[in-house]
Design an enzyme around this catalytic site. Sequence first.
Site, PDB file in Angstrom:
ATOM      1  N   SER A 195     -11.390 -20.813 -33.164  1.00  0.00           N
ATOM      2  CA  SER A 195     -12.463 -19.820 -33.113  1.00  0.00           C
ATOM      3  C   SER A 195     -11.924 -18.431 -32.729  1.00  0.00           C
ATOM      4  CB  SER A 195     -13.541 -20.327 -32.158  1.00  0.00           C
ATOM      5  OG  SER A 195     -14.694 -19.560 -32.253  1.00  0.00           O
ATOM      6  N   ASP A 349     -20.315 -24.035 -41.010  1.00  0.00           N
ATOM      7  CA  ASP A 349     -19.823 -23.040 -40.056  1.00  0.00           C
ATOM      8  C   ASP A 349     -19.913 -21.675 -40.715  1.00  0.00           C
ATOM      9  OD1 ASP A 349     -18.427 -21.468 -38.278  1.00  0.00           O
ATOM     10  OD2 ASP A 349     -16.518 -22.520 -38.491  1.00  0.00           O
ATOM     11  N   HIS A 379     -19.097 -25.501 -36.405  1.00  0.00           N
ATOM     12  CA  HIS A 379     -18.227 -24.673 -35.582  1.00  0.00           C
ATOM     13  C   HIS A 379     -18.090 -25.246 -34.170  1.00  0.00           C
ATOM     14  CE1 HIS A 379     -16.025 -20.985 -34.855  1.00  0.00           C
ATOM     15  NE2 HIS A 379     -16.526 -21.024 -33.640  1.00  0.00           N
TER      16      HIS A 379
END
Length: 409
Positions: A195, A349, A379
């Site tokens: 991320s 995501d 995600h």
Amino acid sequence: MESLYVLLILLAAFIASFIVAIAGAIQTQYFNFSIPPGVNQPGMLRLLFAFMRSTSALGKILEKIGVCSQITFTRYLHNGKKLRPDPQLSQQDERFDGVPVRVYRPRAPASGLRPGAIFLHGGGWLYCSIDSHEKICRCIAKGGELVVVSVGYRLAPEHKYPAAYEDCLNASIHFMKNAEHYGVDPANVIVCGDSAGGNLAAAVSQTLAGRSDLPRLRAQILIYPGLQALDFNLPSYQQNQGVPPLLREHAAFFALQYLNGDASNVQEILEGSHIPPDMRLKYRKWVNPDNIPEKFKVRGYKPHKPGEFKPEVYETVKRFCEPSLCPLLAEDARIQQLPESFIFTCEYDVLRDDGLLYKKRLEDNGVRVTWYHLEDGFHGILSLYDNYGFSFPSGKKGLDRIVEFIKGL
Ligand SMILES: *[C@@H]1O[C@H](CO)[C@@H](O)[C@H](O)[C@H]1NC(C)=O
């Protein structure tokens, strides 16, 4: 006394999350989120998000009554409880060039120098820490039989860009220069992040690729990275705008917090009013829905016309065009120098297309890419494979693939 207090808060959050979960089941629209049926463990994801929503509401209340700020409360929850020592690993907290790090070393004897990994945790540049990502780091250190350095870079909004990037870079350089002290072969070091950490890993890789005084990185592993802030209407942003835990508006919110410590322009960014038309044209060869394979556009995507350009907003966000903030915008000459790459994307995501676009850029520039796409992933699934009883087996599958890649290097 303090732990009783925490217990009460958690209990309240838990009850609230049940109420939200039930209400959400009745009226999903109202809560502005959607759980796609194809996602891994949809019921569990709904519950997790309800829990997050209610703790966020609770954080707001705590802030109002002056107990602590909402961010402090959320950070506290994200950090989780301290894990017991792992008998197979030695771990030590240190500072690399002033930056806090935790070094994980396998206890089993090695025949020579080991490979090493620099791990940069996710959390939207605002949240999480060395502690919150301890499980993943241990898993990589044991599975890949290498030394892992997890970096506790400074967080936004207190510390704005480029603080996090510089901390990660400085810690990485320190590690490369002193690798042998940790039993690590400096020519066999990878950088890895999830991320926001994937963003930092990509940025650090690009910078190190241009340094002739250090050995080349062996590889980079980018796990659902955020790599651009020019276009929040790419197919994946539209398709997954309401999929928790990272809603489309959160993605823009985090990018702005990192950049400015202030997200008041989030609507303009979402509409695309923040980038001058000539810049948009300049980057169109890289940031473009046409570069996303057709099969990823079948699920509800409409081409989006950017909102009217607002120069006063651009003034506050123009650093979005710097590759150390948005690595997708680096020049070809730099991309060509990058090491072998592993890119991990999830279907559900918003950041999926950042990963897909970067994959294309790397491949177009002759960089070897191993791509793993988690068809039922969302995600953050990797750090949630086993978290407070919320478990997502698909996340474990993804983590296993990463360890496999590391072993194959
Ligand atoms: C990173 O290292 C450079 C070179 O040593 C130094 O000038 C810079 O201040 C460091 N950055 C931070 C954020 O400590």
